[in-house]
Design an enzyme around this catalytic site. Structure first.
Site, short mmCIF file in Angstrom:
data_model
loop_
_atom_site.label_atom_id
_atom_site.label_comp_id
_atom_site.label_asym_id
_atom_site.label_seq_id
_atom_site.Cartn_x
_atom_site.Cartn_y
_atom_site.Cartn_z
N SER A 38 -11.08 -0.26 3.48
CA SER A 38 -10.21 -0.71 4.57
C SER A 38 -9.50 0.49 5.19
CB SER A 38 -9.18 -1.72 4.05
OG SER A 38 -9.82 -2.85 3.52
N ARG A 62 0.84 -1.21 0.00
CA ARG A 62 0.00 0.00 0.00
C ARG A 62 0.87 1.26 0.00
NH1 ARG A 62 -2.08 -3.92 -0.78
NH2 ARG A 62 -4.00 -4.80 0.06
N GLU A 94 -4.55 2.88 6.31
CA GLU A 94 -4.44 2.78 4.85
C GLU A 94 -5.02 4.03 4.22
OE1 GLU A 94 -6.13 -0.10 1.30
OE2 GLU A 94 -5.52 -1.01 3.19
#
Length: 336
Positions: free
Chosen positions: A234, A164, A330
């Site tokens: 998320s 990520r 995230e």
């Protein structure tokens, strides 16, 4: 080209938390982007590029210009043996790109079905799911370098991809993604090693469409539809810990799930950690840990950014106290 002053971002971000920006501009060509960047009213103020607004939380008004690509072409560039090259504009909805590939029996993108956002932002974020990340199929990222004032084609190896993460996130105002070129395979090959996808291995009539439909069903069953419940998908990254740390936790929690990461490192699902910390469904104001998937924080309808941040910090502190693991967001939190 669109350029607006004092623009309300609430409706175009999936969290649906009140958010404002001093300037908001849209472009669908390099000429329009130049016009925005060279506008005299926008000199000397911060700027950032936004995709589908699915991975952002603004904790205060943005005192700069938000720039959004709206071009949405997908082009088949050519075939080289078993590989097909596809170019997608930054403004293409990510799941539309995945569907484009599946409809043409191009393998590689199907595990990334139904992830919210757009092509440009997915390349910046290195989105991933079910054992696949965007970097696995990216060939080059075509950007405008606003410092050197020229276009560049960056090979995937130049993008600094990690979990990520990417080079683009480290210099967020410098590079504006224009389009991304991908390499997909014509050869029938599936990645079914992650979680519930393993059950598909026994399907003698397996197809790309079946894999995509299964992933969409799974995501719909666990994740809120942002059209009805605001969220940024998320909220937390799945943490990666040392194998020694994991083995110590395994002695106390023998059901702790895990996935291999880099050498001597183990990835642990953040959702499991949050649920086992007793935080399932907990709320602060209008923000709540989503009961069906603890990895997600949702807006129950009247959440403020302060509610979300307070809940995020409470989750982070509780998990760290219980497991000795610090969860990282995230979601890109702007203005914190």
């Amino acid at each position: 080209m669109k350029l607006l002053r004092d623009f309300d971002l609430t409706a175009i971000t999936t969290f649906h938390v009140p958010a404002l920006t001093r300037w908001y501009g849209e472009f669908d060509s390099i000429e329009q982007l130049h016009a925005i960047l060279e506008d005299t009213r926008l000199q000397g103020i911060p700027r950032m590029c936004m995709g589908g607004g699915s991975n952002l939380l603004f904790v205060k008004p943005y005192e700069g210009v938000i720039i959004k690509p709206v071009s949405h072409d997908i082009t088949l560039l050519g075939t080289d043996n078993d590989t097909v090259t596809v170019k997608a504009d930054a403004g293409v909805v990510w799941d539309d790109f995945v569907k484009f590939c599946v409809d043409r029996n191009l393998f590689g993108a199907e595990n990334l079905s139904y992830i919210p956002g757009e092509v440009g932002a997915s390349a910046v974020q290195n989105v991933g799911a079910y054992g696949v990340e965007a970097k696995d199929i990216i060939s080059t990222v075509h950007v405008y370098d606003s410092v050197d004032r020229l276009e560049r084609d960056l090979d995937v190896t130049e993008c600094g991809y990690g979990y990520r993460d990417s080079m683009f996130k480290k210099v967020p105002s410098r590079y504006i993604v224009l389009d991304v070129t991908y390499r997909l395979s014509c050869q029938e090959t599936y990645n079914l090693e992650y979680g519930p996808l393993k059950e598909l291995k026994s399907d003698a009539a397996l197809s790309l469409r079946k894999v995509r439909e299964r992933i969409i069903d799974i995501r719909k069953s666990k994740l809120p539809d942002p059209e009805h419940i605001g969220s940024a998908g998320s909220f937390f990254k799945n943490p990666v810990i040392t194998s020694e740390h994991f083995n110590a936790l395994k002695e106390r929690y023998n059901d702790i799930p895990s996935y291999p990461a880099d050498e001597n490192m183990i990835k642990v699902p953040a959702g499991w950690l949050i649920e086992r910390s007793g935080l399932k469904g907990i709320a602060v104001g209008g923000a709540q840990v989503y009961p069906l998937q603890c990895l997600v924080i949702v807006n129950r309808g009247d959440a403020t950014a302060d509610d979300v941040v307070a809940l995020y910090r409470h989750v982070q502190e509780t998990v760290e106290e219980k497991f000795g693991i610090s969860l990282s967001p995230e979601v890109n939190i702007i203005g914190l």
